[in-house]
Design an enzyme around this catalytic site. Structure first.
Site, PDB file in Angstrom:
ATOM      1  N   GLU A 273       0.836  -1.209   0.000  1.00 32.94           N
ATOM      2  CA  GLU A 273       0.000   0.000   0.000  1.00 32.94           C
ATOM      3  C   GLU A 273       0.870   1.258   0.000  1.00 32.94           C
ATOM      4  O   GLU A 273       0.798   2.074   0.918  1.00 32.94           O
ATOM      5  CB  GLU A 273      -0.903   0.006   1.239  1.00 32.94           C
ATOM      6  CG  GLU A 273      -1.771  -1.231   1.403  1.00 32.94           C
ATOM      7  CD  GLU A 273      -2.488  -1.268   2.751  1.00 32.94           C
ATOM      8  OE1 GLU A 273      -2.210  -0.413   3.627  1.00 32.94           O
ATOM      9  OE2 GLU A 273      -3.324  -2.164   2.935  1.00 32.94           O
ATOM     10  N   GLY A 275       2.188   4.944  -0.638  1.00 32.30           N
ATOM     11  CA  GLY A 275       1.585   6.247  -0.900  1.00 32.30           C
ATOM     12  C   GLY A 275       2.670   7.253  -1.214  1.00 32.30           C
ATOM     13  O   GLY A 275       2.980   7.570  -2.370  1.00 32.30           O
ATOM     14  N   ARG A 311       1.890  19.998   6.735  1.00 32.86           N
ATOM     15  CA  ARG A 311       2.955  19.145   7.262  1.00 32.86           C
ATOM     16  C   ARG A 311       4.002  19.903   8.093  1.00 32.86           C
ATOM     17  O   ARG A 311       4.396  19.428   9.163  1.00 32.86           O
ATOM     18  CB  ARG A 311       3.646  18.347   6.142  1.00 32.86           C
ATOM     19  CG  ARG A 311       2.676  17.475   5.315  1.00 32.86           C
ATOM     20  CD  ARG A 311       3.391  16.488   4.408  1.00 32.86           C
ATOM     21  NE  ARG A 311       4.016  15.427   5.171  1.00 32.86           N
ATOM     22  CZ  ARG A 311       5.293  15.364   5.446  1.00 32.86           C
ATOM     23  NH1 ARG A 311       6.115  16.270   4.977  1.00 32.86           N
ATOM     24  NH2 ARG A 311       5.780  14.395   6.186  1.00 32.86           N
ATOM     25  N   CYS A 342      -3.946  33.298  10.730  1.00 29.51           N
ATOM     26  CA  CYS A 342      -3.732  33.967  12.013  1.00 29.51           C
ATOM     27  C   CYS A 342      -3.320  32.983  13.098  1.00 29.51           C
ATOM     28  O   CYS A 342      -4.072  32.711  14.037  1.00 29.51           O
ATOM     29  CB  CYS A 342      -4.994  34.726  12.404  1.00 29.51           C
ATOM     30  SG  CYS A 342      -5.352  35.989  11.192  1.00 29.51           S
ATOM     31  N   GLU A 343      -2.185  32.389  12.928  1.00 28.96           N
ATOM     32  CA  GLU A 343      -1.609  31.476  13.917  1.00 28.96           C
ATOM     33  C   GLU A 343      -0.091  31.571  13.806  1.00 28.96           C
ATOM     34  O   GLU A 343       0.441  31.560  12.687  1.00 28.96           O
ATOM     35  CB  GLU A 343      -1.982  30.022  13.604  1.00 28.96           C
ATOM     36  CG  GLU A 343      -3.452  29.742  13.619  1.00 28.96           C
ATOM     37  CD  GLU A 343      -3.826  28.560  14.499  1.00 28.96           C
ATOM     38  OE1 GLU A 343      -3.001  28.107  15.314  1.00 28.96           O
ATOM     39  OE2 GLU A 343      -4.971  28.132  14.353  1.00 28.96           O
TER      40      GLU A 343
HETATM   41  N1  LLP Z   1      -1.499   1.851   4.519  1.00 27.64           N
HETATM   42  C1  LLP Z   1      -2.022   2.274   5.682  1.00 27.64           C
HETATM   43  C2  LLP Z   1      -2.904   1.384   6.433  1.00 27.64           C
HETATM   44  C3  LLP Z   1      -1.705   3.559   6.169  1.00 27.64           C
HETATM   45  O1  LLP Z   1      -2.219   3.967   7.327  1.00 27.64           O
HETATM   46  C4  LLP Z   1      -0.847   4.397   5.414  1.00 27.64           C
HETATM   47  C5  LLP Z   1      -0.520   5.754   5.881  1.00 27.64           C
HETATM   48  C6  LLP Z   1      -0.355   3.910   4.188  1.00 27.64           C
HETATM   49  C7  LLP Z   1      -0.693   2.635   3.782  1.00 27.64           C
HETATM   50  C8  LLP Z   1       0.543   4.731   3.299  1.00 27.64           C
HETATM   51  O2  LLP Z   1       1.747   5.038   3.906  1.00 27.64           O
HETATM   52  P1  LLP Z   1       2.928   5.750   3.050  1.00 27.64           P
HETATM   53  O3  LLP Z   1       3.400   4.746   2.017  1.00 27.64           O
HETATM   54  O4  LLP Z   1       2.386   6.950   2.418  1.00 27.64           O
HETATM   55  O5  LLP Z   1       3.959   6.046   4.073  1.00 27.64           O
HETATM   56  N2  LLP Z   1       0.057  12.645   7.042  1.00 27.64           N
HETATM   57  C9  LLP Z   1       1.333  12.033   7.326  1.00 27.64           C
HETATM   58  C10 LLP Z   1       1.377  10.578   6.902  1.00 27.64           C
HETATM   59  C11 LLP Z   1       0.271   9.742   7.505  1.00 27.64           C
HETATM   60  C12 LLP Z   1       0.310   8.316   7.024  1.00 27.64           C
HETATM   61  C13 LLP Z   1      -0.891   7.569   7.450  1.00 27.64           C
HETATM   62  N3  LLP Z   1      -0.968   6.227   6.975  1.00 27.64           N
HETATM   63  C14 LLP Z   1       2.427  12.861   6.683  1.00 27.64           C
HETATM   64  O6  LLP Z   1       2.143  13.871   6.073  1.00 27.64           O
HETATM   65  O7  LLP Z   1       3.593  12.528   6.821  1.00 27.64           O
END
Ligand code: LLP
Length: 419
Positions: A273, A275, A311, A342-343
């Site tokens: 998975e 991202g 982020r 405004c933060e």
């Molecule tokens: N699978 C599950 C169950 C997840 O919870 C996540 C990310 C992924 C896959 C994808 O993970 P990646 O390959 O993108 O690392 N907002 C945060 C990141 C939160 C990730 C949450 N879960 C940031 O901006 O760093």
């Protein structure tokens, strides 16, 4: 590898000058390179080409339907965490049989929607969720394909907010309790146990936590097999990191070959998975300098704020900031790049050495493709920004900038409030 580079001091995305997009759509906006997105998808997908696998892109990282449908066209599926993400994935044409559904808090309505859509697998995170799924599947007279998300209690050595695989985190069920839940699941009339899943965290910069958790999960699956429960899918989640600053994350090939070594001979179909590793460095946020001021400190005040890219404020995350037009012999100075919100926490960079900026200069906030637009909000009643996809020497608006009317869509003033 990405397709943002300077040609004669002007930043290009593929063959399009970034400034030309700004002229056309205004600022701020997210800009993605189709070539980088495709390349990154293929690199990770092909790294597993020699074993049975499905690459389910983590929708939450970048959920624009144009981008989801690009990955679909390359053979990808989707990892979703809400009914909204399922809706997007289906709209983008992702095959339901390549969709896996993770998350600790799926509502009854979301479970029903996913069951009716015929997704590949529910990554269930608690006994109560399993029970709820059984009830709904029974009412629909279908069998719910299930994997249990196990928590391997491995330290991913990443930011505390994005670490998920430690015993103290809310995700999954402890591996020691999982076997009993599997036996329970197996006895439920409308549940079909098809896999095991785990995801230990995000932005991991070494391979070892992945391998440690994979070994624990495989040992667990062996125990399941001995007790007569044979499953097909092993879902490893996402989490592979990218370079924002000076990190040196493993190449997807290295990640894949370490995983394949541990998996060899077990016969499972692997689900990944990813991202961030696919979209992170394929997108930038382009913003315009509104004002500069110097007092105790230098401030560059830009038109993008923490509502557009959260982020830096939320995680203290580093994003490189580069001028869209490089000027010859330009002086540098240390400055904070801040937004209009405004933060005090509204900043994109702190104490950063940057070229001295003039009003109306364009700046590119690099590596913003993952968790950039998707985490943006309307805070301070700011319309969410446009998203643009570059393809060679063309660019396409893939999401319009919101309007003021969009801001109040769905709101109403009831008669009890005097006019
Ligand atoms: N699978 C599950 C169950 C997840 O919870 C996540 C990310 C992924 C896959 C994808 O993970 P990646 O390959 O993108 O690392 N907002 C945060 C990141 C939160 C990730 C949450 N879960 C940031 O901006 O760093």
């Amino acid at each position: 590898m990405n397709h943002f580079e300077y040609r004669d001091n002007t930043m290009f995305c593929e063959d399009v000058p970034v400034s030309a997009v700004a002229e056309s759509v205004g600022t701020p906006f997210y800009l993605y390179s189709k070539e980088t997105l495709s390349h990154h998808f293929k690199v990770i997908d092909q790294a597993f080409a020699d074993i049975p696998h499905i690459t389910c892109f983590a929708t939450k990282a970048c959920s624009n339907i144009a981008i989801l449908s690009l990955f679909k066209s390359l053979g990808g599926g989707a990892d979703i965490v809400s009914g909204g993400e399922l809706f997007r994935a289906l709209k983008a044409g992702v095959e339901p049989q390549k969709i896996v559904y993770s998350g600790v808090g799926k509502s009854a309505e979301e479970l029903r929607y996913a069951l009716e859509s015929g997704i590949l697998m529910f990554n269930v995170e608690s006994s109560q969720e399993l029970q709820k799924l059984q009830e709904i599947a029974q009412s629909l007279n279908i069998k719910a394909p299930v994997a249990l998300r196990v928590n391997p209690d491995v330290d991913p050595k990443t930011h505390a907010y994005i670490s998920t695989g430690l015993a103290k985190n809310k995700f999954g069920v402890p591996i020691e309790e999982a076997e009993k839940i599997y036996q329970d699941a197996n006895s439920l009339s409308h549940i079909e146990v098809v896999g095991v899943s785990c995801h230990i965290g995000s932005q991991l910069t070494t391979v070892s936590p992945f391998i440690e958790s994979l070994q624990r999960v495989i040992a667990f699956m062996d125990r399941l097999k001995e007790s007569g429960l044979q499953v097909k899918y092993l879902d490893m989640g996402g989490g592979l990191g990218i370079q924002y600053d000076e990190e040196e994350p493993p190449h997807p090939e290295e990640y894949a070959s370490a995983i394949k070594k541990v998996l060899a001979g077990h016969g499972y179909t692997l689900i990944i998975e990813p991202g961030r590793v696919i979209v992170g460095n394929a997108g930038i946020l382009v913003t315009k300098v509104l004002y500069t001021k110097s007092g105790n400190k230098n401030f560059i005040i830009v038109d993008a704020g923490m509502n557009d890219l959260t982020r830096p404020s939320l995680y203290g995350a580093y994003h490189a900031i580069k001028p869209v037009e490089e000027k010859e012999g330009q002086q540098h100075q240390e400055a904070d790049v801040v937004g209009p919100i405004c933060e005090t926490g509204d900043f994109l960079a702190k104490d950063r050495s940057l070229p001295v900026c003039d009003q109306d200069d364009l700046l590119a906030v690099m590596s913003s493709g993952a968790y950039g637009f998707t985490m943006s909000s309307n805070y301070n009643s700011r319309p969410r920004v446009a998203e643009v996809l570059v393809d060679g020497n063309e660019f396409h608006l893939i999401r319009k900038r919101e309007t003021k009317d969009d801001l109040i869509a769905g709101e109403s003033i009831p008669a009890c409030i005097p006019s």
